[in-house]
Design an enzyme around this catalytic site. Structure first.
Site, PDB file in Angstrom:
ATOM      1  N   ASN A 185     101.840  27.275  66.243  1.00  0.00           N
ATOM      2  CA  ASN A 185     100.398  27.410  66.464  1.00  0.00           C
ATOM      3  C   ASN A 185      99.566  26.976  65.255  1.00  0.00           C
ATOM      4  O   ASN A 185      99.912  27.292  64.120  1.00  0.00           O
ATOM      5  CB  ASN A 185     100.060  28.870  66.795  1.00  0.00           C
ATOM      6  CG  ASN A 185     100.746  29.339  68.076  1.00  0.00           C
ATOM      7  OD1 ASN A 185     100.907  28.562  69.014  1.00  0.00           O
ATOM      8  ND2 ASN A 185     101.154  30.592  68.097  1.00  0.00           N
ATOM      9  N   LYS A 235      73.701  40.807  48.752  1.00  0.00           N
ATOM     10  CA  LYS A 235      74.946  40.441  48.086  1.00  0.00           C
ATOM     11  C   LYS A 235      76.209  40.454  48.962  1.00  0.00           C
ATOM     12  O   LYS A 235      77.027  39.538  48.842  1.00  0.00           O
ATOM     13  CB  LYS A 235      75.135  41.288  46.822  1.00  0.00           C
ATOM     14  CG  LYS A 235      74.269  40.747  45.663  1.00  0.00           C
ATOM     15  CD  LYS A 235      74.238  41.626  44.446  1.00  0.00           C
ATOM     16  CE  LYS A 235      73.311  42.812  44.593  1.00  0.00           C
ATOM     17  NZ  LYS A 235      71.901  42.462  44.887  1.00  0.00           N
ATOM     18  N   SER A 272     105.280  32.264  67.391  1.00  0.00           N
ATOM     19  CA  SER A 272     104.902  33.352  68.287  1.00  0.00           C
ATOM     20  C   SER A 272     105.993  34.405  68.251  1.00  0.00           C
ATOM     21  O   SER A 272     107.174  34.082  68.154  1.00  0.00           O
ATOM     22  CB  SER A 272     104.741  32.802  69.711  1.00  0.00           C
ATOM     23  OG  SER A 272     104.884  33.846  70.651  1.00  0.00           O
ATOM     24  N   GLN A 316      68.953  44.624  48.169  1.00  0.00           N
ATOM     25  CA  GLN A 316      70.305  44.865  47.688  1.00  0.00           C
ATOM     26  C   GLN A 316      71.340  44.375  48.708  1.00  0.00           C
ATOM     27  O   GLN A 316      72.480  44.082  48.361  1.00  0.00           O
ATOM     28  CB  GLN A 316      70.500  46.369  47.427  1.00  0.00           C
ATOM     29  CG  GLN A 316      71.867  46.731  46.910  1.00  0.00           C
ATOM     30  CD  GLN A 316      71.898  48.162  46.392  1.00  0.00           C
ATOM     31  OE1 GLN A 316      71.239  48.490  45.414  1.00  0.00           O
ATOM     32  NE2 GLN A 316      72.630  49.026  47.082  1.00  0.00           N
ATOM     33  N   SER A 361      75.886  50.058  44.973  1.00  0.00           N
ATOM     34  CA  SER A 361      76.299  48.670  45.212  1.00  0.00           C
ATOM     35  C   SER A 361      77.409  48.271  44.237  1.00  0.00           C
ATOM     36  O   SER A 361      77.879  47.142  44.273  1.00  0.00           O
ATOM     37  CB  SER A 361      75.103  47.722  45.060  1.00  0.00           C
ATOM     38  OG  SER A 361      74.469  47.907  43.805  1.00  0.00           O
ATOM     39  N   LYS A 391     106.857  28.169  70.324  1.00  0.00           N
ATOM     40  CA  LYS A 391     105.478  27.951  69.878  1.00  0.00           C
ATOM     41  C   LYS A 391     105.354  27.577  68.401  1.00  0.00           C
ATOM     42  O   LYS A 391     106.095  28.046  67.564  1.00  0.00           O
ATOM     43  CB  LYS A 391     104.631  29.217  70.123  1.00  0.00           C
ATOM     44  CG  LYS A 391     104.345  29.497  71.565  1.00  0.00           C
ATOM     45  CD  LYS A 391     103.537  28.419  72.257  1.00  0.00           C
ATOM     46  CE  LYS A 391     102.104  28.384  71.798  1.00  0.00           C
ATOM     47  NZ  LYS A 391     101.365  29.582  72.194  1.00  0.00           N
ATOM     48  N   TYR A 415      59.869  43.611  45.157  1.00  0.00           N
ATOM     49  CA  TYR A 415      61.219  44.141  45.379  1.00  0.00           C
ATOM     50  C   TYR A 415      61.174  45.274  46.393  1.00  0.00           C
ATOM     51  O   TYR A 415      60.328  46.157  46.339  1.00  0.00           O
ATOM     52  CB  TYR A 415      61.839  44.663  44.071  1.00  0.00           C
ATOM     53  CG  TYR A 415      63.263  45.149  44.300  1.00  0.00           C
ATOM     54  CD1 TYR A 415      64.329  44.250  44.333  1.00  0.00           C
ATOM     55  CD2 TYR A 415      63.532  46.491  44.543  1.00  0.00           C
ATOM     56  CE1 TYR A 415      65.623  44.678  44.584  1.00  0.00           C
ATOM     57  CE2 TYR A 415      64.832  46.934  44.796  1.00  0.00           C
ATOM     58  CZ  TYR A 415      65.868  46.013  44.813  1.00  0.00           C
ATOM     59  OH  TYR A 415      67.150  46.439  45.065  1.00  0.00           O
ATOM     60  N   ASN A 461      65.037  44.713  38.457  1.00  0.00           N
ATOM     61  CA  ASN A 461      64.581  43.718  39.434  1.00  0.00           C
ATOM     62  C   ASN A 461      64.695  42.288  38.907  1.00  0.00           C
ATOM     63  O   ASN A 461      65.181  41.394  39.610  1.00  0.00           O
ATOM     64  CB  ASN A 461      63.136  44.017  39.858  1.00  0.00           C
ATOM     65  CG  ASN A 461      63.024  45.338  40.584  1.00  0.00           C
ATOM     66  OD1 ASN A 461      64.040  45.988  40.846  1.00  0.00           O
ATOM     67  ND2 ASN A 461      61.806  45.758  40.903  1.00  0.00           N
ATOM     68  N   THR A 465      83.741  10.468  73.223  1.00  0.00           N
ATOM     69  CA  THR A 465      82.469  11.169  73.393  1.00  0.00           C
ATOM     70  C   THR A 465      82.677  12.047  74.615  1.00  0.00           C
ATOM     71  O   THR A 465      83.426  11.672  75.534  1.00  0.00           O
ATOM     72  CB  THR A 465      81.278  10.216  73.631  1.00  0.00           C
ATOM     73  OG1 THR A 465      81.522   9.470  74.820  1.00  0.00           O
ATOM     74  CG2 THR A 465      81.081   9.248  72.464  1.00  0.00           C
ATOM     75  N   HIS A 466      82.058  13.196  74.627  1.00  0.00           N
ATOM     76  CA  HIS A 466      82.271  14.173  75.721  1.00  0.00           C
ATOM     77  C   HIS A 466      83.753  14.519  75.887  1.00  0.00           C
ATOM     78  O   HIS A 466      84.185  14.889  76.980  1.00  0.00           O
ATOM     79  CB  HIS A 466      81.720  13.666  77.064  1.00  0.00           C
ATOM     80  CG  HIS A 466      80.339  13.108  76.983  1.00  0.00           C
ATOM     81  ND1 HIS A 466      79.202  13.857  77.205  1.00  0.00           N
ATOM     82  CD2 HIS A 466      79.896  11.860  76.667  1.00  0.00           C
ATOM     83  CE1 HIS A 466      78.122  13.101  77.049  1.00  0.00           C
ATOM     84  NE2 HIS A 466      78.519  11.879  76.707  1.00  0.00           N
ATOM     85  N   GLU A 477      92.381  27.507  63.729  1.00  0.00           N
ATOM     86  CA  GLU A 477      91.680  28.493  64.559  1.00  0.00           C
ATOM     87  C   GLU A 477      90.930  29.506  63.696  1.00  0.00           C
ATOM     88  O   GLU A 477      89.804  29.905  64.008  1.00  0.00           O
ATOM     89  CB  GLU A 477      92.673  29.209  65.475  1.00  0.00           C
ATOM     90  CG  GLU A 477      93.275  28.267  66.499  1.00  0.00           C
ATOM     91  CD  GLU A 477      94.520  28.857  67.134  1.00  0.00           C
ATOM     92  OE1 GLU A 477      94.386  29.451  68.203  1.00  0.00           O
ATOM     93  OE2 GLU A 477      95.618  28.746  66.560  1.00  0.00           O
TER      94      GLU A 477
HETATM   95  N1  ARG Z   1      71.250  47.147  42.800  1.00  0.00           N
HETATM   96  C1  ARG Z   1      69.933  46.634  42.992  1.00  0.00           C
HETATM   97  C2  ARG Z   1      69.989  45.394  43.865  1.00  0.00           C
HETATM   98  O1  ARG Z   1      71.000  44.833  43.985  1.00  0.00           O
HETATM   99  C3  ARG Z   1      69.296  46.279  41.688  1.00  0.00           C
HETATM  100  C4  ARG Z   1      67.819  46.396  41.679  1.00  0.00           C
HETATM  101  C5  ARG Z   1      67.380  47.813  41.833  1.00  0.00           C
HETATM  102  N2  ARG Z   1      65.979  47.939  41.697  1.00  0.00           N
HETATM  103  C6  ARG Z   1      65.301  49.031  42.111  1.00  0.00           C
HETATM  104  N3  ARG Z   1      64.028  49.012  41.954  1.00  0.00           N
HETATM  105  N4  ARG Z   1      65.893  50.030  42.715  1.00  0.00           N
HETATM  106  O2  ARG Z   1      69.016  44.983  44.432  1.00  0.00           O
END
Ligand code: ARG
Length: 451
Positions: free
Chosen positions: A282, A322, A274, A319, A20, A280, A314, A107, A152-153, A287
């Site tokens: 735009n 994110k 365009s 993960q 990650s 044009k 956990y 965690n 409205t509408h 959009e």
């Molecule tokens: N990179 C992990 C996450 O974003 C961190 C936690 C990892 N924990 C584990 N028990 N593998 O969730």
């Protein structure tokens, strides 16, 4: 990090699949802050000497500086930001670095980092919403008394002013800001010390850690603290709803800048041409705002689906919280900024607005109200005016030019006086209604609120 138990190296596909660091690197500042607070608590508990603490703190600060200077090499083999920083610390300062992870787990570390990250970003989003409100307010003031049809509408309904219309979006953004602030308040408790899921036999001063990190308190159930992603879900919802508001604003502007409406002219800097049709111009920003809102909604769904089937506590699925979080925050920030610029530069076209607003049909309801004030029950008044409207259409005579008293004796000779936009707006004085005076006092209120 777990070489003790394993005899084989991690497959490189697993490494690629599970890393990650390519996205969670951006938690680095929060990870460093969390680690310093944790190390300080370790030293207070006698796990580190003062000197060891200073070495760790200095090492972490240097790592942060290197990351900021682009001099840090992130390694996918070290999976995430937590392990990248910890491994590099030990690399730099030796065995003292290996003491840092006592009484914590990735965690509780990741739960802490994301809360800190959300907190920082929420503050920026609130400021960005205020900027857009400022731009809307400025335009609302410039065009406070230009009358347009309210719809409205998407059918012409009753007269409003450009000021009133734009202030509707200022209201929406204010609610978005209050939801952001509410989310911030709820998320601002510290999970650090929850460990992997069951705290630790090494009891660090959690309150002191929380205080150092500017949290309002500590979480009270270690399992919940580790499993909880409510704050991310909430923030993704608030962002999606704010996106929906901006998308509705976009839709209004897209209509308004069409030849059919012609109410608004967007600046050349905020429109595109365009490659084929030379004439044009735009409204791409609008959009794209509308289109990107789909992503914001998708990101919320992404997280909700990811957490719905997870047992405590956990699970690695978490993960996946994110990428949608980062994407939604980045997307909304840029969307708010570009819309602020575009709104500040847009110009309303008074003639087109007034041309649309002078449609006497907009005052059909006012005509019914006129009858009500003469004692006619509203349902009957509605029917009488409905008949007048039908006559206007059939005879191709504008509503305000019909001989109303000839249609029904309920209409007095003064009935045609209803057809004054000025009067129609002047009469709408109740709180929230679009009399020019009301709109102007709202503008004054917002100006005070936003400074
Ligand atoms: N990179 C992990 C996450 O974003 C961190 C936690 C990892 N924990 C584990 N028990 N593998 O969730």
């Amino acid at each position: 990090m777990w070489k003790g138990r394993f005899t084989q190296d991690t497959s490189s596909l697993v490494e690629q699949f599970g890393e990650s660091i390519t996205y969670d690197w951006r938690l680095y500042a929060h990870d460093v802050a969390g680690s310093i607070a944790h190390a300080r608590a370790q030293s207070m508990a006698g796990l580190l000497t003062d000197e060891e603490f200073s070495i760790i703190e200095k090492g972490l600060i240097e790592i942060q500086a290197d990351i900021e200077a682009g001099k840090f090499e992130f390694k996918t083999s070290l999976e995430d930001i937590h392990m990248n920083i910890e491994a590099e610390l030990t690399n730099r300062i030796g065995p003292t670095g290996a003491k840092l992870h006592a009484a914590r787990s990735r965690n509780d570390q990741v739960a802490t980092d994301t809360r800190l990250y959300c907190r920082t970003e929420i503050d920026l989003l609130i400021a960005a919403c205020s900027h857009l409100q400022g731009a809307l307010l400025d335009r609302a003031q410039a065009y406070a008394d230009i009358v347009i049809p309210g719809y409205t509408h998407l059918q012409r309904g009753q007269p409003v002013t450009v000021g009133h219309h734009l202030l509707a979006y200022v209201e929406m953004l204010e609610r978005d800001k209050s939801r952001l602030a509410d989310c911030r308040q709820r998320l601002n408790i510290c999970p650090l010390g929850s460990g992997a899921l069951a705290g630790s036999t090494i009891n660090l001063d959690r309150e002191a850690i929380a205080k150092e990190l500017d949290f309002d308190g500590v979480t009270t159930n270690s399992m919940d603290a580790i499993a909880d992603r409510d704050h991310i879900a909430e923030l993704l919802f608030v962002i999606a709803l704010c996106g929906a508001h901006l998308s509705r604003l976009s839709e209004d502007l897209i209509l308004w800048c069409s030849a059919e409406f012609g109410f608004v002219t967007l600046s050349d800097a905020h429109t595109t041409g365009s490659s084929l049709m030379p004439q044009k111009k735009n409204p791409d920003v609008c959009e794209l705002t509308r289109g990107k809102t789909g992503r914001l909604v998708g990101n919320l769904m992404n997280l909700l689906v990811a957490i719905k089937g997870l047992p405590l506590t956990y699970n690695r699925d978490l993960q996946e919280d994110k990428p949608p979080l980062f994407d939604s925050i980045d997307t909304l920030k840029l969307t708010l900024a570009v819309n602020t610029e575009m709104i500040a530069a847009m110009e309303m076209n008074q003639d087109a607005c007034e041309g649309a607003a002078c449609d006497p049909m907009l005052l059909a309801t006012d005509l019914a109200d006129y009858l009500v004030k003469k004692g006619v029950p509203f349902r009957n008044a509605h029917e009488l005016v409905g008949k007048a409207v039908a006559e206007s259409i059939a005879s191709k005579t504008p509503l305000d030019q019909l001989d109303l008293p000839a249609l029904d004796e309920a209409f007095g000779s003064d009935a045609s006086e209803v057809f004054s936009l000025k009067k129609a707006l002047e009469a709408r004085t109740n709180p929230g209604a679009p009399s020019i005076e009301n709109v102007k006092s709202q503008i004054t209120r917002w100006k005070k609120l936003l400074t």
